[in-house]
Write a protein that holds these residues in place. Structure first.
Motif, mmCIF file in Angstrom:
data_model
loop_
_atom_site.group_PDB
_atom_site.id
_atom_site.type_symbol
_atom_site.label_atom_id
_atom_site.label_comp_id
_atom_site.label_asym_id
_atom_site.label_seq_id
_atom_site.Cartn_x
_atom_site.Cartn_y
_atom_site.Cartn_z
ATOM 1 N N LYS A 20 34.020 47.628 47.562
ATOM 2 C CA LYS A 20 34.802 48.686 48.202
ATOM 3 C C LYS A 20 35.170 48.285 49.623
ATOM 4 C CE LYS A 20 36.522 52.845 48.579
ATOM 5 N NZ LYS A 20 37.897 53.031 48.179
ATOM 6 N N LEU A 23 38.029 45.773 49.414
ATOM 7 C CA LEU A 23 39.301 46.440 49.120
ATOM 8 C C LEU A 23 39.795 47.226 50.326
ATOM 9 C CD1 LEU A 23 38.987 47.768 45.458
ATOM 10 C CD2 LEU A 23 40.337 45.851 46.304
ATOM 11 N N LEU A 40 47.164 44.071 42.156
ATOM 12 C CA LEU A 40 45.861 43.470 41.908
ATOM 13 C C LEU A 40 45.834 42.911 40.489
ATOM 14 C CD1 LEU A 40 42.569 45.034 43.041
ATOM 15 C CD2 LEU A 40 42.740 44.089 40.762
ATOM 16 N N SER A 42 43.617 41.398 37.393
ATOM 17 C CA SER A 42 42.257 41.378 36.869
ATOM 18 C C SER A 42 42.295 40.967 35.408
ATOM 19 C CB SER A 42 41.625 42.766 37.012
ATOM 20 O OG SER A 42 40.295 42.759 36.572
ATOM 21 N N ALA A 49 35.146 45.830 35.989
ATOM 22 C CA ALA A 49 35.994 45.716 37.182
ATOM 23 C C ALA A 49 37.151 46.703 37.109
ATOM 24 C CB ALA A 49 36.515 44.293 37.330
ATOM 25 N N HIS A 50 37.735 46.873 35.922
ATOM 26 C CA HIS A 50 38.845 47.808 35.763
ATOM 27 C C HIS A 50 38.398 49.228 36.099
ATOM 28 C CE1 HIS A 50 40.501 44.793 32.555
ATOM 29 N NE2 HIS A 50 40.489 44.297 33.779
ATOM 30 N N TYR A 53 38.191 49.484 39.859
ATOM 31 C CA TYR A 53 39.506 49.600 40.502
ATOM 32 C C TYR A 53 40.086 50.999 40.299
ATOM 33 C CZ TYR A 53 39.173 44.525 40.790
ATOM 34 O OH TYR A 53 38.755 43.248 41.044
ATOM 35 N N ARG A 54 39.942 51.538 39.106
ATOM 36 C CA ARG A 54 40.427 52.905 38.863
ATOM 37 C C ARG A 54 39.691 53.906 39.752
ATOM 38 N NH1 ARG A 54 40.400 50.882 33.415
ATOM 39 N NH2 ARG A 54 42.553 50.530 32.756
ATOM 40 N N CYS A 56 38.665 53.354 42.603
ATOM 41 C CA CYS A 56 39.206 53.143 43.956
ATOM 42 C C CYS A 56 40.684 53.526 44.040
ATOM 43 C CB CYS A 56 39.008 51.685 44.374
ATOM 44 S SG CYS A 56 37.278 51.219 44.588
ATOM 45 N N TYR A 58 43.259 52.696 42.086
ATOM 46 C CA TYR A 58 44.263 51.758 41.571
ATOM 47 C C TYR A 58 44.598 52.188 40.149
ATOM 48 C CZ TYR A 58 43.626 48.653 45.531
ATOM 49 O OH TYR A 58 43.608 48.133 46.792
#
Length: 74
Positions: A20, A23, A40, A42, A49-50, A53-54, A56, A58
């Protein structure tokens, strides 16, 4: 747009806020340099990881294959 071609945190250090923080630093840099967003990349198999990111904020559901051709010189 700014591109993140890869980001990873060692499994020994995950869940400690490092990803975090990375990012956040990239997002601050993108904003401060006038970028309109971040793209990004991936790998399709990096499901955890996905999810991160979601979490966060994304988004994306596009899947793609990146091709490359390497040249080796002596």
């Amino acid at each position: 747009m700014k591109d993140i071609m890869g980001i990873a945190v060692s499994s020994n250090y995950q869940k400690m806020g490092i990803g975090k923080a990375l990012l956040n630093a990239v997002e601050d840099w993108a904003i401060n340099t006038g970028a309109c967003g971040i793209r990004l990349v991936s790998g399709v198999t990096r499901i955890d990881a996905h999810d991160f990111y979601r979490h966060c904020d994304y988004s994306g559901d596009k899947q793609q294959i990146n091709f490359k051709k390497m040249f080796y010189h002596n």
